[in-house]
Scaffold this motif. Structure first.
Motif, PDB file in Angstrom:
ATOM      1  N   MET A 243       0.843  -1.190   0.000  1.00 49.74           N
ATOM      2  CA  MET A 243       0.000   0.000   0.000  1.00 49.74           C
ATOM      3  C   MET A 243       0.879   1.240   0.000  1.00 49.74           C
ATOM      4  O   MET A 243       1.950   1.253   0.602  1.00 49.74           O
ATOM      5  CB  MET A 243      -0.875  -0.004   1.260  1.00 49.74           C
ATOM      6  CG  MET A 243      -1.722   1.226   1.381  1.00 49.74           C
ATOM      7  SD  MET A 243      -2.334   1.420   3.032  1.00 49.74           S
ATOM      8  CE  MET A 243      -3.408   0.072   3.082  1.00 49.74           C
ATOM      9  N   LEU A 244       0.379   2.286  -0.663  1.00 49.49           N
ATOM     10  CA  LEU A 244       1.087   3.552  -0.699  1.00 49.49           C
ATOM     11  C   LEU A 244       1.301   4.059   0.736  1.00 49.49           C
ATOM     12  O   LEU A 244       0.375   4.047   1.545  1.00 49.49           O
ATOM     13  CB  LEU A 244       0.219   4.535  -1.467  1.00 49.49           C
ATOM     14  CG  LEU A 244       0.867   5.574  -2.364  1.00 49.49           C
ATOM     15  CD1 LEU A 244       1.838   4.904  -3.325  1.00 49.49           C
ATOM     16  CD2 LEU A 244      -0.205   6.325  -3.119  1.00 49.49           C
ATOM     17  N   SER A 245       2.508   4.519   1.046  1.00 53.54           N
ATOM     18  CA  SER A 245       2.794   4.985   2.410  1.00 53.54           C
ATOM     19  C   SER A 245       1.854   6.114   2.820  1.00 53.54           C
ATOM     20  O   SER A 245       1.376   6.179   3.948  1.00 53.54           O
ATOM     21  CB  SER A 245       4.227   5.486   2.502  1.00 53.54           C
ATOM     22  OG  SER A 245       5.108   4.424   2.239  1.00 53.54           O
ATOM     23  N   ARG A 246       1.590   7.019   1.863  1.00 53.22           N
ATOM     24  CA  ARG A 246       0.729   8.152   2.190  1.00 53.22           C
ATOM     25  C   ARG A 246      -0.693   7.678   2.504  1.00 53.22           C
ATOM     26  O   ARG A 246      -1.370   8.232   3.359  1.00 53.22           O
ATOM     27  CB  ARG A 246       0.704   9.160   1.037  1.00 53.22           C
ATOM     28  CG  ARG A 246      -0.080  10.422   1.360  1.00 53.22           C
ATOM     29  CD  ARG A 246       0.090  11.459   0.258  1.00 53.22           C
ATOM     30  NE  ARG A 246      -0.086  10.850  -1.048  1.00 53.22           N
ATOM     31  CZ  ARG A 246      -1.265  10.676  -1.630  1.00 53.22           C
ATOM     32  NH1 ARG A 246      -2.353  11.076  -1.042  1.00 53.22           N
ATOM     33  NH2 ARG A 246      -1.347  10.093  -2.811  1.00 53.22           N
ATOM     34  N   THR A 247      -1.120   6.648   1.805  1.00 47.40           N
ATOM     35  CA  THR A 247      -2.448   6.101   2.084  1.00 47.40           C
ATOM     36  C   THR A 247      -2.497   5.565   3.511  1.00 47.40           C
ATOM     37  O   THR A 247      -3.441   5.838   4.260  1.00 47.40           O
ATOM     38  CB  THR A 247      -2.771   4.966   1.096  1.00 47.40           C
ATOM     39  OG1 THR A 247      -2.594   5.465  -0.222  1.00 47.40           O
ATOM     40  CG2 THR A 247      -4.188   4.471   1.262  1.00 47.40           C
ATOM     41  N   ALA A 248      -1.445   4.827   3.888  1.00 42.84           N
ATOM     42  CA  ALA A 248      -1.392   4.290   5.244  1.00 42.84           C
ATOM     43  C   ALA A 248      -1.427   5.422   6.262  1.00 42.84           C
ATOM     44  O   ALA A 248      -2.139   5.364   7.267  1.00 42.84           O
ATOM     45  CB  ALA A 248      -0.119   3.459   5.416  1.00 42.84           C
ATOM     46  N   GLU A 249      -0.679   6.471   5.982  1.00 35.92           N
ATOM     47  CA  GLU A 249      -0.625   7.609   6.895  1.00 35.92           C
ATOM     48  C   GLU A 249      -2.014   8.241   7.055  1.00 35.92           C
ATOM     49  O   GLU A 249      -2.470   8.521   8.160  1.00 35.92           O
ATOM     50  CB  GLU A 249       0.357   8.646   6.354  1.00 35.92           C
ATOM     51  CG  GLU A 249       0.512   9.854   7.254  1.00 35.92           C
ATOM     52  CD  GLU A 249       1.506  10.871   6.688  1.00 35.92           C
ATOM     53  OE1 GLU A 249       1.738  10.866   5.461  1.00 35.92           O
ATOM     54  OE2 GLU A 249       2.041  11.664   7.485  1.00 35.92           O
TER      55      GLU A 249
END
Lengths: 495, 312
Positions: B1-7
């Motif tokens: 998953m995209l890191s920004r999405t996780a954030e």
């Protein structure tokens, strides 16, 4: 031309209901206005709830606005559509050939079919693209062609959008809304389905992958972020295709390969459907202070390690000053006559044209060559004397920045207005997908409607609305039933 | 998953949980106001709430004295307060909009509807006796969101980052609420005068009934601390939240083929202390000391998670 009575797509010029609209006319006759107003409210709630908004930041007021949705569909008969689609295919083929030529041998300039100074001095020409062939030789993979109609047989291209055309999410959501609000009306028509657009788009994007990509290409959508007016659309398309929507900061380039940052570490990216403008793509190649782009992206692109859709530099094909030459491109590259014509256009840069324009400002529509979204334009017959004077000065000061066209009597379609149902002017933006030799167009497009009485400006930023566009399909009797089933599945289970 | 999405998912869940926690705190303060208000101790309760919300300094920059109206305004409407209810919903909804594709329709609609309602909310809607209704509306909206997440999300990484955010925020909140009443909850506290505070402490984590079910005894500060910190049955106890945090981090690690970092070790350590720690040892260390340490560890774990999964 401005005085001419507009062709109404339902009742023609003489008031007799045209065949494709027979059922709609009956429905309008039998439906109480109160019901229409109630359904309109329902539609608005639906759009608000799903969050189908376009963001307008920095103008005050509500930063997330709805584009007004009109309930009465715009109908195109299959036979009319086939003609139109043929013309669109032809036009986009020529535009791609033009781009390939301009960034290589420039044969069309040597043949003097397009004036060289119009191209070579144009800021939309990207020297970074010179002598570089994008994967598959395609430049504009996703193209939106704005078409207007003035009579039963008369379609014209008003504008080409070869860079990052938007609006396709409205095309799809408008259909969903109609299927929810008026399922029986939809079922009584044989609607050509459009819901496969995201699949077609994904196929197109995958086909654009560079040769270096082995196996299943990783596709992403590159967005400027939530403050962009079309952010909803970027997310919608990503969701429908099952790909990531990324911002510039989510990507990085290492040894000319593009990666996205994921929770499990870097992941290689093969195809970028970018929805940010050329200038912001890569601070190392274009605007150095761009925060939206990805440093090193152009180097990776030119090394053949990633594909960009659309390619940088497509603006040279849809510049309004180049537009008058598209019919000549079709003749030059395809050796065919254009199937859909252009609106006659005067280039203010040419002295003869300029004289004519300045003498006829009250009859013409004047547009900025680099403008879009309905900004920087003047509709002569509707303008005040002061506005015309203002444009006269501007044209004289910078003739190269302006073109002018006759004020077309754009066709009208019945629309729910404050005082009942009334005709309003419309245009149409079909979306043309190109991969290799194949060109895909889902039947229909986005119909934009000028909601103010008499207005010819359909842009959403200028108070325009949208309608569902129906291509009536005799061959696909089952289609609408299938689409109905699908519409419900999406409503229940998207995400 | 995209890191920004996780954030975004992680923070979206934290903000939603925070909004509900602030609403819980306000409900308790409002109720206490009715009970101890006449005795002149009213400001104390509101001050405690401000401390627990962590925004005391910000409050005093804008307001001169701690009055119920000022605290309600600060904790509900004031967008200068990043932990205010409106600000939390705004931030949650902004994160949600940014990562819409990672949410289910039900999650998005629950948040978007709340936000649409809140942004047109007149200030009078939270005045005086209308406040409790508003606060229970906030709690129910967050429960709807949590329910939508639990019922509709695929049990993949996206769900785990949402759950991680909820649980870490919840652990932090319980530690803070317990801490602001550490005087009344110390073993030396006098039962007669502190009784309402004990009740309030339990109410602030929705655990008054739960207490009776677990102990079947009269209220007692040691048991209250036991319940809020060490009892795994109570879903808002520190140990329960950390159990979820640990399990969720493990789930992410297993999903990624066993990739682990400092955040996994630290979560394990904190959980082990809570899981195997003794109540007496907490009081020996000093309740306030222990809780301050827990609040610090929770903050550190948050930044370890970010540096491993988001900035890594």
């Amino acid at each position: 031309m401005s005085q001419a009575k507009a062709f109404d797509e339902m009742s023609g010029l003489d008031g007799e209901i045209r065949a494709p609209y027979a059922e709609i006319a009956r429905w309008l006759r039998d439906t109480p206005r109160e019901l229409l107003y109630r359904k309109r409210q329902e539609a608005e709630m639906l759009f608000r709830r799903i969050g189908i908004t376009f963001a307008v930041y920095g103008e005050g007021g509500d930063p997330e606005r709805l584009i007004p949705f009109d309930l009465i569909p715009r109908i195109i008969a299959r036979s009319e559509w086939e003609v139109l689609a043929g013309g669109l295919r032809q036009r986009v083929r020529a535009l791609n050939l033009f781009l390939a030529d301009i960034y290589a041998k420039q044969e069309i300039l040597r043949a003097v079919k397009v004036p060289a100074d119009l191209i070579l001095g144009n800021e939309l020409l990207r020297p970074e693209m010179k002598d570089f062939v994008p994967p598959g030789g395609i430049y504009t993979h996703i193209c939106g062609i704005d078409v207007v109609r003035t009579g039963p047989e008369d379609f014209y291209v008003l504008e080409d959008n070869c860079r990052t055309p938007s609006g396709v999410s409205y095309m799809l959501e408008n259909r969903e809304a109609m299927l929810r609000l008026f399922p029986r009306l939809c079922a009584r028509h044989r609607l050509a389905p459009i819901s496969r657009y995201p699949e077609e788009l994904l196929t197109t994007l995958k086909a654009a992958a560079p040769a270096s990509c082995k196996g299943e290409p990783t596709v992403v959508i590159l967005t400027p972020g939530p403050y962009n007016s079309a952010y909803y659309e970027h997310c919608f398309l990503a969701d429908e295709m099952g790909v990531e929507v990324v911002e510039g900061a989510d990507l990085f380039v290492q040894e000319k390969v593009v990666y996205m940052r994921t929770t499990a570490g870097p992941k290689r990216v093969d195809v970028i459907y970018r929805r940010i403008d050329d200038e912001y793509l890569d601070p190392e190649a274009f605007l150095p202070d761009s925060m939206l782009g990805v440093p090193g992206l152009m180097a990776a692109y030119r090394a053949g390690n990633v594909a960009l859709a659309n390619a940088p530099g497509c603006g040279i094909a849809d510049d309004k000053a180049i537009y008058p030459y598209v019919p000549d491109m079709i003749r030059f590259y395809l050796n065919e006559e254009p199937l859909i014509g252009n609106v006659p256009t005067h280039l203010c840069e040419r002295e003869e044209d300029r004289k004519y324009v300045l003498a006829n400002l009250d009859k013409l529509v004047v547009k900025l060559t680099k403008g879009s979204g309905g900004y920087g334009m003047m509709v002569g017959p509707h303008a005040t004397a002061e506005m015309r004077e203002e444009f006269r000065k501007r044209i004289i000061a910078n003739p190269g920045n302006y073109i002018a066209q006759p004020t077309l009597a754009l066709s009208t379609v019945p629309t729910v207005a404050e005082q009942g149902v009334a005709p309003r002017h419309v245009d149409l933006r079909p979306f043309v997908l190109t991969s290799g030799e194949e060109i895909r167009i889902v039947p229909g497009g986005l119909t934009r409607v000028a909601l103010r009485e008499g207005s010819l400006v359909v842009n959403s930023s200028q108070g325009g609305g949208t309608k569902d566009t129906w291509v009536l399909d005799d061959a696909l009797v089952e289609a609408v039933t299938a689409e109905l089933g699908m519409g419900q599945a999406q409503a229940n289970g998207r995400g | 998953m995209l890191s920004r999405t996780a954030e975004c998912l992680f923070w979206l869940a934290r903000y939603a949980e925070r909004a509900a926690n602030v609403a819980r705190g306000l409900s308790v303060a409002y109720r206490m106001d009715g009970i101890v208000g006449q005795a002149g101790g009213e400001a104390e309760e509101w001050r405690a709430l401000l401390t627990a919300s962590g925004g005391e300094a910000g409050f005093h920059r804008k307001y001169e004295t701690v009055t119920p109206d000022a605290v309600v305004h600060w904790l509900v409407h004031d967008t200068d307060n990043p932990s205010g209810i409106l600000a939390c919903f705004e931030a949650a909804r902004h994160n949600a909009r940014t990562v819409r594709t990672a949410l289910t329709v039900d999650m998005w609609e629950s948040l978007n509807d709340s936000w649409n309602h809140l942004r047109t909310l007149p200030p009078e809607a939270t005045e005086g006796e209308k406040l409790p209704d508003f606060l229970s509306w906030v709690r129910s909206r967050v429960m709807l969101f949590n329910g939508a997440a639990a019922d509709t999300m695929l049990r993949q990484e996206a769900w785990r980052f949402v759950h991680l955010g909820t649980m870490l925020e919840r652990a932090d909140n319980t530690a803070r609420l317990c801490d602001v009443r550490h005087h009344q909850l110390s073993p030396a506290a006098d039962g007669a005068s502190e009784y309402v505070h004990w009740q309030a402490a339990l109410r602030s984590v929705s655990a008054l009934r739960a207490y009776h079910w677990v102990y079947r005894e009269r209220l007692d500060p040691k048991r209250i601390v036991d319940l809020m910190i060490l009892r795994p049955e109570l879903p808002r106890s520190l140990v329960a939240c950390y159990g979820e945090v640990l399990e969720t981090l493990e789930g992410i690690a297993v999903g990624q083929g066993g990739r682990r970092g400092e955040c996994h070790r630290l979560a394990g350590e904190i959980h082990a202390r809570l899981r195997y720690g003794r109540l007496d040892a907490i009081f020996e260390q000093g309740l306030h000391d222990f809780l301050t340490e827990m609040i610090g560890l929770t903050a550190r774990l948050g930044s370890e998670i970010e540096s491993f999964y988001i900035r890594g």
